[in-house]
Design an enzyme around this catalytic site. Structure first.
Site, mmCIF file in Angstrom:
data_model
loop_
_atom_site.group_PDB
_atom_site.id
_atom_site.type_symbol
_atom_site.label_atom_id
_atom_site.label_comp_id
_atom_site.label_asym_id
_atom_site.label_seq_id
_atom_site.Cartn_x
_atom_site.Cartn_y
_atom_site.Cartn_z
ATOM 1 N N ASP A 1 0.820 -1.218 0.000
ATOM 2 C CA ASP A 1 0.000 0.000 0.000
ATOM 3 C C ASP A 1 0.851 1.264 0.000
ATOM 4 O O ASP A 1 2.023 1.254 0.395
ATOM 5 C CB ASP A 1 -0.854 0.038 1.281
ATOM 6 C CG ASP A 1 -1.962 -1.000 1.266
ATOM 7 O OD1 ASP A 1 -1.952 -1.902 0.407
ATOM 8 O OD2 ASP A 1 -2.845 -0.895 2.145
ATOM 9 N N HIS B 1 3.762 -2.199 3.160
ATOM 10 C CA HIS B 1 3.832 -0.862 2.554
ATOM 11 C C HIS B 1 5.175 -0.699 1.841
ATOM 12 O O HIS B 1 6.224 -0.793 2.506
ATOM 13 C CB HIS B 1 3.668 0.205 3.642
ATOM 14 C CG HIS B 1 2.351 0.134 4.357
ATOM 15 N ND1 HIS B 1 2.107 -0.759 5.381
ATOM 16 C CD2 HIS B 1 1.190 0.827 4.169
ATOM 17 C CE1 HIS B 1 0.852 -0.602 5.800
ATOM 18 N NE2 HIS B 1 0.272 0.350 5.076
HETATM 19 NI NI NI Z 1 -2.569 3.067 3.383
#
Ligand code: NI
Length: 295
Positions: free
Chosen positions: A108, A249
């Site tokens: 992400d 991430h």
């Molecule tokens: Ni996010």
């Protein structure tokens, strides 16, 4: 592993008697017509229940000829079997997550300066992943976004600027997600099919307004908090199992540096690392998903 042992022992016991008769039959055949026996002997051993290769009296000791006369006609019918398929361009082997053990790694908040390294590592391990990108970062990392697409990974929507969609109102949430889809399409030609709400924050209003499948996760190493590659790798490796969706991430170098060990370990454990659409299927109904449903 262990369940095969008993099976094998039984087979070995059964096969000794069969060997005796196979031995006699082979000897009788050898006496008559050597060239035919030579061509068919390897088949007769497998045709009888004596499929063992470990037992001592192999028929090969009875066969006086070396293997150099293999070009005799009977064998050609065996080797000539596969005709056209090899000449046709084969599509890449598809992975069936209903049959194979699959895990979906998702990244992400990118793209970021570290995403390129991540893509190299994924390619080196024959792994695919899903990238929930943030809309307002796409223009700056347009080449990276196309690299994601070209690597066979899945591009997905993570909102325009990472707002909490539950607090901006239904219309704004819908517009935010639509704008991000347009931005991804304009740079890649890909229309995202799935989204992940920032912070995982969603509710029925957002789900109805956005009208896209919302992909959550089932394994979370909290890599935003633990900026430690070993911690992140260990968490994912010890928690991820078949059907899981792993949240990471690619804006954190510590996470990107954790990925090679995650990949090599999960691959050697027999997992296929796949995109969300490979794991869950395409054309998903609008709903929340956090892992592959397994019976
Ligand atoms: Ni996010």
């Amino acid at each position: 592993m262990t369940e095969h042992v008993g099976e094998k022992n039984t087979l070995q016991r059964k096969t000794f008697a069969a060997y005796v008769s196979a031995f006699a039959a082979t000897a009788a055949l050898l006496a008559g017509c050597t060239s035919e026996v030579e061509a068919t002997t390897p088949r007769t051993t497998t045709a009888t229940p004596t499929t063992e290769t470990s037992t001592p009296i192999p028929t090969s000791t009875e066969i006086p000829r070396p293997t150099s006369t293999r070009t005799t006609t009977p064998i050609e019918t065996v080797t000539a079997i596969p005709p056209a398929p090899t000449e046709i361009e084969q599509p890449p082997a598809t992975i069936d997550c209903l049959v194979q053990k699959c895990i979906a790694l998702t990244f992400d908040d990118g793209p970021s300066p570290y995403t390129g390294q991540l893509l190299d590592d994924l390619a080196a391990h024959d792994a695919k992943a899903t990238f929930f990108v943030v809309g307002n970062r796409i223009a700056q990392y347009a080449d990276t976004v196309r690299e994601i697409r070209d690597g066979g990974h899945q591009l997905a929507n993570h909102s325009w600027r990472h707002d909490n969609l539950t607090s901006i109102g239904a219309a704004a949430a819908a517009a935010d997600i639509a704008r991000t889809n347009t931005e991804i399409f304009n740079h890649t030609g890909v229309t995202p099919e799935i989204m992940r709400p920032p912070y995982g924050a969603t509710n029925q209003t957002v789900i109805d307004a956005v009208d896209m499948p919302q992909i959550m996760w089932s394994v979370d190493p909290e890599d935003w908090k633990y900026r430690d590659s070993n911690y992140v790798a260990n968490h994912v490796i010890s928690n991820a199992k078949r059907g899981d969706i792993v949240l990471m991430h690619d804006i954190h170098p510590t996470t990107v540096n954790a990925v090679p060990r995650i990949l090599s370990t999960l691959r050697s454990d027999g997992y296929q690392l796949v995109t969300v659409d490979t794991l869950l299927g395409t054309n998903l109904p609008t709903a929340k998903y956090s892992r592959q449903p397994l019976g």
